[in-house]
Design an enzyme around this catalytic site. Structure first.
Site, PDB file in Angstrom:
ATOM      1  N   ASN A 184      31.744  75.510   7.056  1.00  0.00           N
ATOM      2  CA  ASN A 184      30.860  75.372   5.900  1.00  0.00           C
ATOM      3  C   ASN A 184      31.593  75.474   4.566  1.00  0.00           C
ATOM      4  O   ASN A 184      30.962  75.541   3.510  1.00  0.00           O
ATOM      5  CB  ASN A 184      29.707  76.388   5.963  1.00  0.00           C
ATOM      6  CG  ASN A 184      30.152  77.831   5.840  1.00  0.00           C
ATOM      7  OD1 ASN A 184      31.306  78.112   5.501  1.00  0.00           O
ATOM      8  ND2 ASN A 184      29.253  78.762   6.116  1.00  0.00           N
ATOM      9  N   LYS A 185      32.922  75.434   4.599  1.00  0.00           N
ATOM     10  CA  LYS A 185      33.698  75.492   3.364  1.00  0.00           C
ATOM     11  C   LYS A 185      34.056  74.080   2.892  1.00  0.00           C
ATOM     12  O   LYS A 185      33.777  73.086   3.559  1.00  0.00           O
ATOM     13  CB  LYS A 185      34.950  76.331   3.583  1.00  0.00           C
ATOM     14  CG  LYS A 185      34.655  77.768   4.000  1.00  0.00           C
ATOM     15  CD  LYS A 185      33.731  78.473   3.017  1.00  0.00           C
ATOM     16  CE  LYS A 185      33.600  79.970   3.300  1.00  0.00           C
ATOM     17  NZ  LYS A 185      32.846  80.263   4.531  1.00  0.00           N
ATOM     18  N   ASN A 186      34.718  73.987   1.732  1.00  0.00           N
ATOM     19  CA  ASN A 186      34.977  72.675   1.133  1.00  0.00           C
ATOM     20  C   ASN A 186      35.979  71.843   1.917  1.00  0.00           C
ATOM     21  O   ASN A 186      35.949  70.622   1.864  1.00  0.00           O
ATOM     22  CB  ASN A 186      35.444  72.845  -0.311  1.00  0.00           C
ATOM     23  CG  ASN A 186      34.332  73.360  -1.212  1.00  0.00           C
ATOM     24  OD1 ASN A 186      33.476  74.135  -0.774  1.00  0.00           O
ATOM     25  ND2 ASN A 186      34.326  72.941  -2.455  1.00  0.00           N
TER      26      ASN A 186
END
Length: 385
Positions: A184-186
């Site tokens: 769920n990170k960039n």
């Protein structure tokens, strides 16, 4: 239920080239830590101005290793915002230190430096700020405070890879800095994290600590220099991270465009309290890992749980970013109570994380905005009643 495709609050963007690269690693016969890890570390180092970077199995592991590198242990105190993911205080406690929870600024949701300064005591050894949602802390004020008191800084930049402060990428200056590569990170490496350090001596320390504390003797046999865990990142993960990192500027630009659309289109009655839009003149400052408005619950007949269920029924996923860490059961022994950190508690009680990821369309944002407006309008308390 909605007939439209389900819209989660987060989703990684994985292209066919990345999938093919994973297959190449699997066919190579070398799938644990190897040449792709070294390449990923080199690419990450280049992205932060050449500073040494070592990758590990998670950002949580990177936080733990950063605390060890900084020499933090039993009897020490580490100042940290209570508006953060549980990993930060968990690792402070794991190494035997005491987390000193501090409130946040209500607008940025970042560490309140004035309150942090007031909590510095004789046992304070470090400050561990979180760059909330991708928005950097006041880096000038943070490092000036640390310098005045001789403190280490461990930046929790799990949500902020690619964010800048006065045009400089986070991690390219300062002290220790941690990134996350959770899905769920960039950018993602499936699971994984990175620690940016100051010099090769610290990098070597991380290398020893991330693999059992093992060092090689001159004759090629092994010794354990320091009791340690196993936090190495496999090549399978690293090759995903390599391909993702190359796309980070595009991913972050799309995130900013989606956030701009939320700011322009998310209108409810009563209004949501929108997150910080980023600092003026800092075009790439905010990387928008999260878009998390605050619900006007005091003016509504529904709870946050009911609001989230109403969006879920419309095929829209949401999250909570974050709960108030100082009120978690595991930290009760440190003596914090509800009412101690009012800004953190208000955010924790009313926040809701809306969908935001690069493959979203403008129509997806409009769909979320319309759903929020509909649910809130139906639950509005009539002031005339």
């Amino acid at each position: 239920m909605s007939d439209l495709p389900y819209l989660p609050f987060a989703r990684p963007t994985l292209d066919e080239a990345t999938i093919a690269a994973v297959a190449d690693v699997l066919r190579s016969g070398w799938i644990t830590s190897g040449p792709r890890v070294k390449a990923f570390e080199a690419a990450l180092s280049a992205s932060v101005g050449g500073r040494p970077v070592r990758v590990v199995s998670s950002a949580t592991a990177a936080l733990e290793l950063a605390l060890h590198v900084a020499g933090i242990g039993p009897g020490d105190e580490v100042i940290t915002p209570a508006m953060t993911f549980f990993a930060a205080p968990n690792m402070i406690v794991k190494v035997g230190a005491t987390p000193v929870f501090v409130d946040v600024e209500p607008t940025t949701r970042n560490l309140d430096l004035a309150q942090a300064a007031a909590r510095i005591g004789p046992r304070t050894r470090a400050i561990m700020p979180t760059h909330f949602g991708g928005l950097p802390c006041d880096m000038d004020g943070l490092y000036a405070l640390a310098a005045r008191h001789g403190l280490r800084v461990i930046e929790d930049a799990a949500l902020a890879i690619g964010s800048t402060w006065r045009g400089r990428p986070l991690g390219s200056f300062g002290d220790l800095c941690v990134f996350s590569f959770h899905p769920n990170k960039n950018v993602t490496s499936i699971e994984g994290g990175a620690l940016v350090v100051n010099d090769e001596h610290e990098a070597q320390h991380v290398e020893v600590l991330r693999f059992h504390g093992i060092v090689r003797r001159p004759d090629g046999t092994r010794d354990v220099a320091q009791v340690a865990s196993k936090f190495n990142l496999p090549d399978v993960n690293a090759v995903v991270g390599l391909h993702q990192l190359a796309q980070l500027p595009v991913f972050n630009a799309r995130r900013r465009a989606l956030a701009d659309r939320y700011f322009a289109r998310l209108r409810t009655d009563p209004p949501l309290e929108l997150p910080h839009p980023g600092y003026p003149g800092e075009a790439n400052g905010h990387s928008f890992n999260l878009f998390a408005p605050l619900l006007p619950l005091s003016a509504l007949t529904l709870s946050r749980t009911q609001f989230r269920a109403a969006l879920e029924a419309r095929g829209i996923g949401t999250g909570v970013s974050y709960e108030a860490a100082h009120l978690a059961s595991a930290f009760a022994r440190f003596g914090y109570h509800r009412g101690d950190l009012p800004h953190t508690e208000h955010i924790a009680d009313t926040t809701v994380t809306l969908p935001l990821f690069p493959s979203m369309s403008d129509a997806d944002v409009d769909r979320v905005c319309a759903a929020c407006a509909e649910v809130i309008a139906a639950a509005r308390i009539d002031p005339a009643r």
